[in-house]
Enzyme design. Sequence first.
Site, short mmCIF file in Angstrom:
data_model
loop_
_atom_site.label_atom_id
_atom_site.label_comp_id
_atom_site.label_asym_id
_atom_site.label_seq_id
_atom_site.Cartn_x
_atom_site.Cartn_y
_atom_site.Cartn_z
N ASN A 91 0.87 -1.18 0.00
CA ASN A 91 0.00 0.00 0.00
C ASN A 91 0.90 1.23 0.00
O ASN A 91 1.53 1.55 1.01
CB ASN A 91 -0.89 -0.03 1.25
N TRP A 92 0.96 1.91 -1.13
CA TRP A 92 1.89 3.05 -1.26
C TRP A 92 1.39 4.29 -0.54
O TRP A 92 2.14 5.26 -0.39
CB TRP A 92 2.11 3.38 -2.74
N LYS A 93 0.13 4.31 -0.20
CA LYS A 93 -0.47 5.51 0.43
C LYS A 93 -0.22 6.72 -0.49
O LYS A 93 -0.20 6.56 -1.71
CB LYS A 93 0.07 5.70 1.84
N HIS A 141 -9.34 1.47 5.32
CA HIS A 141 -8.04 1.60 5.96
C HIS A 141 -8.17 2.52 7.18
O HIS A 141 -8.95 3.47 7.15
CB HIS A 141 -7.01 2.18 4.97
N GLU A 170 -6.45 4.84 8.20
CA GLU A 170 -6.23 6.27 7.89
C GLU A 170 -7.51 6.89 7.31
O GLU A 170 -7.82 8.05 7.55
CB GLU A 170 -5.03 6.42 6.95
N GLU A 192 -5.14 -4.77 10.68
CA GLU A 192 -4.08 -3.78 10.84
C GLU A 192 -4.30 -3.05 12.16
O GLU A 192 -5.05 -2.07 12.22
CB GLU A 192 -4.13 -2.76 9.69
N GLY A 245 2.93 2.19 10.79
CA GLY A 245 3.90 3.26 10.65
C GLY A 245 4.65 3.60 11.93
O GLY A 245 5.30 4.63 12.03
N SER A 257 3.77 -2.23 10.20
CA SER A 257 5.22 -2.31 10.37
C SER A 257 5.81 -3.66 9.95
O SER A 257 6.75 -4.16 10.58
CB SER A 257 5.62 -1.96 11.81
N GLY A 315 3.02 -1.14 4.23
CA GLY A 315 3.12 0.27 3.88
C GLY A 315 4.56 0.64 3.56
O GLY A 315 5.06 0.40 2.46
N GLY A 316 5.25 1.22 4.53
CA GLY A 316 6.59 1.78 4.34
C GLY A 316 7.56 0.86 3.61
O GLY A 316 8.25 1.29 2.67
P1 13P Z 1 3.32 0.33 7.60
O1 13P Z 1 3.77 -0.97 6.98
O2 13P Z 1 4.07 1.53 7.10
O3 13P Z 1 3.23 0.23 9.09
O4 13P Z 1 1.80 0.56 7.08
C1 13P Z 1 0.90 -0.47 7.19
C2 13P Z 1 -0.33 -0.11 6.45
O5 13P Z 1 -1.05 0.79 6.83
C3 13P Z 1 -0.63 -0.86 5.22
O6 13P Z 1 -1.92 -0.58 4.76
#
Ligand code: 13P
Length: 252
Positions: free
Chosen positions: A9-11, A95, A97, A167, A173, A213, A234-235
């Site tokens: 997920n690149w956000k 999500h 967020e 999640e 993050g 993470s 994510g990251g």
């Molecule tokens: P991180 O891997 O950066 O913690 O993000 C997880 C995430 O929100 C994937 O959708």
Amino acid sequence: MVRPVIAGNWKMNKTVAEAIDFASRLRNALAAPPEPEVIIAPPFTALHTVAELLRGSPVCLAAQNLHESEKGAFTGEISGEMIREAGCAYVIIGHSERRTLFGEGDERIHRKLRTALSAGLKPILCIGETLQEREEGRMQNVVERQLKEGLNNLTAGDISRVLVAYEPVWAIGTGRTATPAQAEEVHRLIREWIAGRYGSEQAAEISILYGGSVTPKNIVDLMRQPDINGALVGGASLDVASFVQLVGYQTI
Ligand code: 13P
């Protein structure tokens, strides 16, 4: 056996040029078809270009969100049909967020999920508790409420196209991953909830991904858990080398 899924997920990251660079490198790195289903979720602006670039490769595309209506006067929003036509097979829904920063509640998330299904997309429904909810002993309540409201009254056919991503908000993050045992506990609970609602066959077949993470350092132990079928990253999905390592976690 559920085929493992590794999703990135690149956000709100990567311009079109950066997305092209990533997708070309990924395509080259995955010359042999990988064991897991590989999904990347670029921002809307890069979807179509990346889809063209990855045509014929084993990589699938997901959008990060969609609007719950089919079309109309919703300035700034994107529909399920647009997403599918741009080349996506999947869409991330609910999500944390979106829930916390954009005020999306369970009812709206459910409508988005239905819209995704009718557009022929496979929804990845994200659920998970906050740190406060966990510390107050409400994790199970929260997760079950999000499942109940999100997956309200789906048919067996519908549920077979849904993926769930657990999640925990406190792990996103933050560099603070849930331990494999913590994640497995919730994944098992999710599968049992699906079994109770939709039957044991559906429960055995649904993909339940862990997100929060995930890195090449911790993925192996997470993926060893019987109820963890994949990762939503994510990251660590933003760097091709690290994403390719995650995809090849069986060889780490
Ligand atoms: P991180 O891997 O950066 O913690 O993000 C997880 C995430 O929100 C994937 O959708």
